[in-house]
Design a protein around this motif. Structure first.
Motif, PDB file in Angstrom:
ATOM      1  N   LYS A  98       2.346 -12.938  18.276  1.00 57.62           N
ATOM      2  CA  LYS A  98       1.222 -12.029  18.069  1.00 57.62           C
ATOM      3  C   LYS A  98       0.884 -11.357  19.391  1.00 57.62           C
ATOM      4  O   LYS A  98       0.695 -12.013  20.410  1.00 57.62           O
ATOM      5  CB  LYS A  98       0.002 -12.782  17.548  1.00 57.62           C
ATOM      6  N   GLY A  99       0.819 -10.032  19.360  1.00 60.79           N
ATOM      7  CA  GLY A  99       0.438  -9.292  20.546  1.00 60.79           C
ATOM      8  C   GLY A  99      -1.044  -8.983  20.543  1.00 60.79           C
ATOM      9  O   GLY A  99      -1.744  -9.204  19.552  1.00 60.79           O
ATOM     10  N   PRO A 100      -1.565  -8.440  21.649  1.00 67.78           N
ATOM     11  CA  PRO A 100      -2.975  -8.058  21.710  1.00 67.78           C
ATOM     12  C   PRO A 100      -3.247  -6.852  20.822  1.00 67.78           C
ATOM     13  O   PRO A 100      -2.329  -6.115  20.452  1.00 67.78           O
ATOM     14  CB  PRO A 100      -3.179  -7.708  23.187  1.00 67.78           C
ATOM     15  N   GLN A 101      -4.506  -6.646  20.484  1.00 72.42           N
ATOM     16  CA  GLN A 101      -4.885  -5.508  19.657  1.00 72.42           C
ATOM     17  C   GLN A 101      -4.405  -4.212  20.308  1.00 72.42           C
ATOM     18  O   GLN A 101      -4.537  -4.010  21.509  1.00 72.42           O
ATOM     19  CB  GLN A 101      -6.406  -5.454  19.479  1.00 72.42           C
ATOM     20  N   GLN A 152      -4.487  -0.279  21.116  1.00 74.07           N
ATOM     21  CA  GLN A 152      -5.522   0.743  21.276  1.00 74.07           C
ATOM     22  C   GLN A 152      -4.998   2.132  20.927  1.00 74.07           C
ATOM     23  O   GLN A 152      -5.758   3.095  20.898  1.00 74.07           O
ATOM     24  CB  GLN A 152      -6.030   0.740  22.724  1.00 74.07           C
ATOM     25  N   TYR A 154      -3.258  -4.998  14.839  1.00 74.32           N
ATOM     26  CA  TYR A 154      -2.702  -6.157  15.532  1.00 74.32           C
ATOM     27  C   TYR A 154      -1.202  -6.263  15.239  1.00 74.32           C
ATOM     28  O   TYR A 154      -0.804  -6.399  14.078  1.00 74.32           O
ATOM     29  CB  TYR A 154      -3.405  -7.441  15.092  1.00 74.32           C
ATOM     30  N   GLN A 211       3.985 -12.911  26.492  1.00 74.85           N
ATOM     31  CA  GLN A 211       2.847 -12.013  26.327  1.00 74.85           C
ATOM     32  C   GLN A 211       1.550 -12.803  26.496  1.00 74.85           C
ATOM     33  O   GLN A 211       1.510 -14.020  26.273  1.00 74.85           O
ATOM     34  CB  GLN A 211       2.822 -11.435  24.910  1.00 74.85           C
ATOM     35  N   GLU A 212       0.509 -12.106  26.818  1.00 71.20           N
ATOM     36  CA  GLU A 212      -0.798 -12.743  27.027  1.00 71.20           C
ATOM     37  C   GLU A 212      -1.223 -13.557  25.811  1.00 71.20           C
ATOM     38  O   GLU A 212      -1.753 -14.655  25.922  1.00 71.20           O
ATOM     39  CB  GLU A 212      -1.836 -11.662  27.340  1.00 71.20           C
ATOM     40  N   GLU A 213      -0.980 -13.014  24.610  1.00 68.85           N
ATOM     41  CA  GLU A 213      -1.400 -13.698  23.385  1.00 68.85           C
ATOM     42  C   GLU A 213      -0.461 -14.853  23.043  1.00 68.85           C
ATOM     43  O   GLU A 213      -0.817 -15.735  22.285  1.00 68.85           O
ATOM     44  CB  GLU A 213      -1.449 -12.707  22.219  1.00 68.85           C
TER      45      GLU A 213
END
Length: 356
Positions: free
Chosen positions: A50-53, A55, A38, A70-72
């Motif tokens: 905080k960004g998304p997990q 991958q 994360y 950001q989405e988060e």
């Protein structure tokens, strides 16, 4: 079960970009079969996001420096709850260099939140960041080092002539002027005369309210990595051979105008002295996790400790990881060792009694 690892990078510091380079390298090396990764980005203004997990690896620094849309979105309190089932982290890896990250401030926050984190604690981080305090502790521990003096900005502004005269009388030329609380060779100047000394003071005070001035010595620059908690181990020694006059920020991060020789061409007796002094310095500051210890080796064979770095450059091509690679610890394994050391130290702290 995979470890939920929060990577904390960026920061309100002149070393913000260095931190982003470090984060990119660590993300690339992490095994996604062992870690849920994360990103936690601190902007240059000090905003926590905080960004998304993740991958997999990111392709550019720009991807790491995401914005608050950001989405988060902005950092949620749950990230630091310590409850993995509630969006919290198992362990935080602060990949922060310089003030507001390497100086004990973030470490203090993580201590208050009772979260495991990689690297040095509050005391070691703050003392290791402030070169004056660090050298005072080394002196108390009996570690040989170069002569030095220091000033805060108000002292210098009140009597600039007196400050310059003190440096000339106590240290002479050449000497080095440095911000007391900054790494990565930012704001450092070599002075050979009064004109250069005056300019060096002005430059260093742009980056800190305290400066340290050290006598210049003709010596080889030898470094070792220290890894561990209460029973630290020391890597092979490496040597920095700057093609310029000294190892400045540009030589470190921009033009590569420096040779890193690993292992350093030193005899066994010299290595033993450096090994022992590195451990002594590590313990004097109550360090944990990782330290890069930097030494001067003079022409007559005297070993002087220069400084320790509590969050050294950490890309695969930085000195600390390269030292451990030549000692037999590859970069991905080094990261895993540091995470395990963080968890080990956190578990030990939980045995401390807080009531009576």
């Amino acid at each position: 079960m995979k470890t939920k690892l929060g990577l904390l990078y960026g920061g309100k510091s002149a070393e913000h970009q260095v931190s982003l380079q470090t984060a990119m390298a660590v993300i690339k090396a992490l095994d996604v079969n062992k870690f849920d990764i994360y990103p936690i980005y601190i902007t240059v203004e000090g905003q926590w996001l905080k960004g998304p997990q993740l991958q997999g690896p990111v392709n550019s620094v720009k991807e790491l420096a995401f914005s608050s849309d950001q989405e988060e979105g902005a950092l949620a309190p749950a990230i630091f709850s310590g409850k993995t089932g509630n969006g919290g982290m198992d362990v935080i890896f602060p990949l922060l260099h310089g003030p507001n990250g390497e100086d004990g401030t973030v470490q203090g926050l993580l201590e208050l939140l009772n979260l495991p984190y990689v690297g040095n604690g509050v005391l070691a981080s703050s003392a290791g960041m402030d070169k004056v305090i660090m050298k005072n502790i080394f002196a108390e521990a009996g570690l040989a080092q170069v002569d030095y003096t220091s000033f805060i900005r108000s002292e210098w502004e009140a009597d600039k002539e007196g400050a310059y005269e003190k440096v000339e009388k106590q240290l002479g030329y050449p000497c080095f002027v440095k911000p007391a609380n900054l790494g990565s060779s930012v704001g450092i100047s070599k002075c050979r005369n009064r004109e250069e000394l005056e300019q060096a003071f002005k430059e260093a005070f742009l980056f800190d309210r305290k400066v340290i001035i050290e006598v210049g010595v003709k010596a080889r620059e030898i470094e070792v990595g220290v890894l561990g908690n209460d029973a630290p181990e020391v890597s092979v020694a490496g040597e920095i051979v700057p093609k310029k006059d000294f190892y400045d920020y540009k030589a470190k991060y921009e033009d590569g105008n420096t040779a890193l020789i690993i292992p350093a061409d030193i005899d066994k007796e010299t290595y033993t002295r450096i090994h022992d002094m590195a451990i002594k310095a590590f313990k004097a500051l109550d360090c944990a996790g990782l330290v890069r210890a930097d030494f001067f080796l003079t022409e007559n064979g005297t070993v002087l400790i220069n400084e320790i770095n509590t969050m050294p450059g950490f890309t695969p091509f930085s000195m600390f990881p390269l030292l451990w690679k030549h000692t037999g610890v590859e970069y991905p394994e080094l990261i895993e060792k540091l995470v395990n050391l963080a968890l080990e130290r956190h578990t030990e702290k939980q045995s401390i009694k807080h009531t009576f």
